[in-house]
Enzyme design. Structure first.
Site, PDB file in Angstrom:
ATOM      1  N   LYS A 117       0.831  -1.218   0.000  1.00  0.00           N
ATOM      2  CA  LYS A 117       0.000   0.000   0.000  1.00  0.00           C
ATOM      3  C   LYS A 117       0.855   1.253   0.000  1.00  0.00           C
ATOM      4  O   LYS A 117       0.471   2.271  -0.565  1.00  0.00           O
ATOM      5  CB  LYS A 117      -0.980  -0.013   1.179  1.00  0.00           C
ATOM      6  CG  LYS A 117      -2.110  -1.005   0.935  1.00  0.00           C
ATOM      7  CD  LYS A 117      -3.202  -0.957   1.969  1.00  0.00           C
ATOM      8  CE  LYS A 117      -4.284  -1.976   1.635  1.00  0.00           C
ATOM      9  NZ  LYS A 117      -5.252  -2.166   2.684  1.00  0.00           N
ATOM     10  N   LYS A 199      -5.213 -10.629  -6.959  1.00  0.00           N
ATOM     11  CA  LYS A 199      -6.447 -10.926  -6.207  1.00  0.00           C
ATOM     12  C   LYS A 199      -7.561  -9.926  -6.562  1.00  0.00           C
ATOM     13  O   LYS A 199      -7.277  -8.767  -6.904  1.00  0.00           O
ATOM     14  CB  LYS A 199      -6.162 -10.952  -4.698  1.00  0.00           C
ATOM     15  CG  LYS A 199      -6.129  -9.622  -4.033  1.00  0.00           C
ATOM     16  CD  LYS A 199      -6.205  -9.723  -2.513  1.00  0.00           C
ATOM     17  CE  LYS A 199      -6.257  -8.282  -2.013  1.00  0.00           C
ATOM     18  NZ  LYS A 199      -6.320  -8.052  -0.631  1.00  0.00           N
ATOM     19  N   LYS A 202     -11.607  -4.700  -3.870  1.00  0.00           N
ATOM     20  CA  LYS A 202     -12.641  -3.655  -3.875  1.00  0.00           C
ATOM     21  C   LYS A 202     -12.115  -2.394  -4.555  1.00  0.00           C
ATOM     22  O   LYS A 202     -12.858  -1.614  -5.101  1.00  0.00           O
ATOM     23  CB  LYS A 202     -13.006  -3.290  -2.425  1.00  0.00           C
ATOM     24  CG  LYS A 202     -13.875  -4.289  -1.725  1.00  0.00           C
ATOM     25  CD  LYS A 202     -14.283  -3.793  -0.333  1.00  0.00           C
ATOM     26  CE  LYS A 202     -13.349  -4.297   0.755  1.00  0.00           C
ATOM     27  NZ  LYS A 202     -13.847  -4.173   2.122  1.00  0.00           N
TER      28      LYS A 202
HETATM   29  P1  TYM Z   1     -11.087  -6.190   4.143  1.00  0.00           P
HETATM   30  O1  TYM Z   1     -12.301  -5.386   4.287  1.00  0.00           O
HETATM   31  O2  TYM Z   1     -10.012  -5.680   3.268  1.00  0.00           O
HETATM   32  O3  TYM Z   1     -11.436  -7.658   3.683  1.00  0.00           O
HETATM   33  C1  TYM Z   1     -12.435  -8.408   4.338  1.00  0.00           C
HETATM   34  C2  TYM Z   1     -12.146  -9.897   4.194  1.00  0.00           C
HETATM   35  O4  TYM Z   1     -12.159 -10.276   2.811  1.00  0.00           O
HETATM   36  C3  TYM Z   1     -11.005 -11.080   2.544  1.00  0.00           C
HETATM   37  N1  TYM Z   1     -10.651 -10.902   1.109  1.00  0.00           N
HETATM   38  C4  TYM Z   1     -10.553 -11.902   0.225  1.00  0.00           C
HETATM   39  N2  TYM Z   1     -10.715 -13.226   0.332  1.00  0.00           N
HETATM   40  C5  TYM Z   1     -10.566 -13.981  -0.786  1.00  0.00           C
HETATM   41  N3  TYM Z   1     -10.257 -13.465  -2.015  1.00  0.00           N
HETATM   42  C6  TYM Z   1     -10.069 -12.134  -2.169  1.00  0.00           C
HETATM   43  N4  TYM Z   1      -9.787 -11.654  -3.367  1.00  0.00           N
HETATM   44  C7  TYM Z   1     -10.223 -11.286  -1.022  1.00  0.00           C
HETATM   45  N5  TYM Z   1     -10.122  -9.942  -0.824  1.00  0.00           N
HETATM   46  C8  TYM Z   1     -10.395  -9.738   0.490  1.00  0.00           C
HETATM   47  C9  TYM Z   1      -9.951 -10.552   3.498  1.00  0.00           C
HETATM   48  O5  TYM Z   1      -8.931 -11.500   3.713  1.00  0.00           O
HETATM   49  C10 TYM Z   1     -10.757 -10.288   4.744  1.00  0.00           C
HETATM   50  O6  TYM Z   1     -10.906 -11.467   5.506  1.00  0.00           O
HETATM   51  N6  TYM Z   1      -7.893  -6.087   7.824  1.00  0.00           N
HETATM   52  C11 TYM Z   1      -9.138  -6.761   7.539  1.00  0.00           C
HETATM   53  C12 TYM Z   1     -10.276  -6.192   8.367  1.00  0.00           C
HETATM   54  C13 TYM Z   1     -10.090  -6.407   9.840  1.00  0.00           C
HETATM   55  C14 TYM Z   1     -10.051  -7.665  10.518  1.00  0.00           C
HETATM   56  C15 TYM Z   1      -9.892  -7.347  11.892  1.00  0.00           C
HETATM   57  C16 TYM Z   1     -10.138  -8.985  10.087  1.00  0.00           C
HETATM   58  C17 TYM Z   1      -9.977  -5.428  10.775  1.00  0.00           C
HETATM   59  N7  TYM Z   1      -9.847  -6.003  11.993  1.00  0.00           N
HETATM   60  C18 TYM Z   1      -9.820  -8.352  12.843  1.00  0.00           C
HETATM   61  C19 TYM Z   1     -10.065  -9.986  11.050  1.00  0.00           C
HETATM   62  C20 TYM Z   1      -9.901  -9.672  12.408  1.00  0.00           C
HETATM   63  C21 TYM Z   1      -9.380  -6.633   6.028  1.00  0.00           C
HETATM   64  O7  TYM Z   1      -8.519  -6.794   5.257  1.00  0.00           O
HETATM   65  O8  TYM Z   1     -10.585  -6.358   5.630  1.00  0.00           O
END
Ligand code: TYM
Length: 335
Positions: A117, A199, A202
């Site tokens: 990032k 991957k 969003k």
């Molecule tokens: P975020 O919002 O970026 O993603 C949410 C979840 O989606 C999964 N993900 C995917 N899984 C499979 N294929 C993909 N292409 C893909 N893109 C995203 C992410 O692995 C995630 O599980 N940092 C976290 C948010 C968070 C969190 C936490 C998670 C904040 N605090 C505590 C677990 C525990 C995140 O990346 O969210």
């Protein structure tokens, strides 16, 4: 959540940056729903994490409500589970500060997502972005979570959360449960439809690359029809066929069919037929989510009330751990 039977505690969060993609859905949300049946679960909208990209305030508020509606729309029962908004529980930010003091600069600097990032957004490499995994550790450790269902991209953040907890426990005495990631066998890394070596994200600027879980059926069909594949014209899972492999994973996630069954089903058929069937399976999978979403998002009062109930339950649990941690590090407690 009294936990009389000592069921495993499951926690996960999602950022309200935009409507989730199929990647978020299969990598995380669908597993949240499955795990919510047999565990004591907490699920949150990680709005504090979203601040790292400086969202427009009114937009962030709207997206937080939308994400909360989505959590209800995928079928998470807010009575059986604790479904809340991260910033409604101040203990997250408070514990994050304490954990900052037990996190080494070097280990935080090694986080792949921070490095990626920082390269992508050179104009806004803020300290919040650097500290992101520590806040994430606080989210998890506050609730003594045993399992954290996430996609493969979050594995490293789970490892650092464990390391921080372990270090704290060793220095200050047992305080935190060491969490384990729960990464599904299938769907842990759904790839972009336009570049299947990257991957699905969003934030992809190419709208054809990712499918939002609220996309209209005709949009979903179009996106799958234009998905990048290869020139072999044979539906089979193999090295070098990233596009087809990704579509097979998505089809399998929707239908439960094995790769072998999928290869048999499409034997002798072209990619056109296959893409159409994958798109239709996705449309069918997402139909109830979309219908529920329309219902929830139009009832702001219900959403706010449900989120407040969730926060109240989360707060009680979170404060218990926060109190323990504050005491262990030597803060003078006011009660
Ligand atoms: P975020 O919002 O970026 O993603 C949410 C979840 O989606 C999964 N993900 C995917 N899984 C499979 N294929 C993909 N292409 C893909 N893109 C995203 C992410 O692995 C995630 O599980 N940092 C976290 C948010 C968070 C969190 C936490 C998670 C904040 N605090 C505590 C677990 C525990 C995140 O990346 O969210």
């Amino acid at each position: 959540m009294s936990n009389p039977e000592k069921k495993p505690i499951v926690l996960s969060c999602i950022q309200p940056t935009s409507i989730p993609t199929l990647g978020n859905y299969f990598g995380a949300l669908k597993n949240w729903k499955l795990m919510s049946k047999d565990n004591d679960c907490l699920f949150a909208v990680a709005d504090l994490h979203a601040l790292t990209v400086h969202p427009e305030p009114a937009k962030l508020r709207q997206q937080t409500l939308e994400m909360y509606s989505i959590l209800l729309s995928i079928g998470l029962d807010p009575v059986k589970n604790i479904v809340f908004i991260q910033s409604h529980v101040p203990a997250h930010a408070e514990l994050a500060w304490i954990l900052n003091c037990y996190t080494q600069f070097g280990e935080a600097s090694r986080m792949t997502q921070f490095k990626e990032k920082s390269i992508k957004h050179t104009d806004n490499v803020n300290v919040g972005l650097f500290d992101y995994p520590v806040l994430m550790a606080a989210d998890i450790l506050l609730y003594q979570a045993n399992f954290v269902p996430v996609g493969a991209d979050q594995k490293q953040h789970l490892e650092i959360a464990r390391d921080i907890a372990d270090r704290f426990n060793n220095i200050r005495g047992n305080t935190f449960t060491l969490p384990e990631p729960y990464i599904g066998k299938l769907g842990a890394k759904i790839m972009s439809l336009q570049d299947p070596t990257a991957k699905m994200s969003k934030s992809d600027t190419n709208p054809k690359a990712s499918v939002s879980i609220l996309d209209e059926p005709d949009v979903i069909m179009k996106k799958f029809k234009s998905a990048v594949t290869d020139s072999e014209a044979k539906v089979r899972y193999a090295e070098g066929k990233d596009g087809i492999n990704n579509l097979m994973v998505i089809y399998s996630c929707c239908t439960g069919k094995s790769f072998e069954d999928i290869e048999d089903e499409f034997y002798g058929k072209g990619y056109g037929d296959f893409k159409e069937c994958v798109a239709q399976a996705v449309i069918d999978e997402l139909k109830p989510v979309k219908e529920n979403f329309e219902k929830y998002i139009s009832d702001k009062e219900l959403l706010m009330k449900t989120a407040a109930d969730g926060a109240e339950k989360a707060l009680r649990l979170a404060n218990r751990t926060l109190y323990k941690a504050k005491k262990k590090v030597g803060l003078l407690l006011d009660r």
